[in-house]
Design an enzyme around this catalytic site. Sequence first.
Site, mmCIF file in Angstrom:
data_model
loop_
_atom_site.group_PDB
_atom_site.id
_atom_site.type_symbol
_atom_site.label_atom_id
_atom_site.label_comp_id
_atom_site.label_asym_id
_atom_site.label_seq_id
_atom_site.Cartn_x
_atom_site.Cartn_y
_atom_site.Cartn_z
ATOM 1 N N HIS A 1 -3.003 11.766 0.048
ATOM 2 C CA HIS A 1 -3.228 11.307 -1.334
ATOM 3 C C HIS A 1 -4.605 11.764 -1.822
ATOM 4 O O HIS A 1 -4.757 12.198 -2.963
ATOM 5 C CB HIS A 1 -3.174 9.780 -1.416
ATOM 6 C CG HIS A 1 -1.854 9.188 -1.049
ATOM 7 N ND1 HIS A 1 -1.639 8.537 0.138
ATOM 8 C CD2 HIS A 1 -0.669 9.161 -1.707
ATOM 9 C CE1 HIS A 1 -0.393 8.107 0.186
ATOM 10 N NE2 HIS A 1 0.223 8.474 -0.922
ATOM 11 N N HIS B 1 -3.834 7.849 2.250
ATOM 12 C CA HIS B 1 -4.356 8.606 3.389
ATOM 13 C C HIS B 1 -4.905 9.924 2.850
ATOM 14 O O HIS B 1 -4.917 10.147 1.621
ATOM 15 C CB HIS B 1 -3.251 8.828 4.430
ATOM 16 C CG HIS B 1 -1.974 9.340 3.847
ATOM 17 N ND1 HIS B 1 -1.823 10.618 3.376
ATOM 18 C CD2 HIS B 1 -0.787 8.720 3.621
ATOM 19 C CE1 HIS B 1 -0.611 10.781 2.909
ATOM 20 N NE2 HIS B 1 0.052 9.638 3.035
#
Length: 304
Positions: free
Chosen positions: A61, A58
């Site tokens: 990251h 997501h």
Amino acid sequence: MQHCKNVKVTHKEKWLPFAQSFLMTKVFHTIDQLAELIYSHKKEGQTVAFVPTMGALHEGHASLIIEAKKKHPIVVSSIFVNPTQFNDPSDLEKYPRTLEKDTIICREAGLDYLYVPTVHEIYPPSFNTTLDLDLNGLDLVMEGKFRPGHFDGVCQVVKRLLDLVMPTHLYMGQKDFQQFTIIQYMLHQLKIPVELVVIETSREKSGLARSSRNTRLSPAGIKKASVIYRTMSAIKEKQNTLSVPELENYGMKRLKRAGFEPEYVTISDSKTLKAVEKLDGKKSAVLCLAAWLEGVRLIDNILL
Ligand code: PAF
């Protein structure tokens, strides 16, 4: 190369395929070729940053990759759902696996190399990868108390990944406060020459910390989950007026009232993770919590 007459190629069309070839994230399922590339980059004096993940990527990251890319010419990430850090088999089974979408996120974030190893490559039957490292009590509180053995598994896999990838820098998120504290300890104890860089927690507008687990919440659950950040912020505001146990109790009660099942709301020393008796501003303290909502275990933290 073919040349077509009478076709006008714009500047953008001419350069796009060339630029895209640079933007491609190369995916590796085994380490050999990737290790060679990493070795050659380091030989040329380039730093190599590494972002280990378990996938279901997501924006959080992506922000680690983007931050790493600002500082390092080469950024490598891994996707490996590590079985040894799950103490609940159903949690491992339910862990979202979204490799195609993850690859797109990696590419858009500017990742150079993505390593997606098999369990066999990480844990070869031919030798023992378990790590016999005393974590000096860092693993016995908070997450470690509720998820026994979890940090042994995290240390085991991170050590193994570092041995294989051999980066110069390791990027981790502040969201997993206890995790990065323990990894920092492991790097120090084992004298692993890798510099840990911790990136601030990525949050939704509501304050909800981005997490792969959020995808398992209903839309109503997502809305409700923002209470976690509001509770932490309220505790931070009250830190000069209430005692540590009062602040922790306040957090537990507020989460329960909102429909969560909190496991812990703990204020501790941000370096040693030992309980602090009072907040006198002399030492940096961190508030960490874990709470269940709709059968999903959420964690978060804030520095006080
Ligand atoms: O934070 C995670 O996603 C995991 O614990 C890690 C560091 C990738 C190890 O499996």
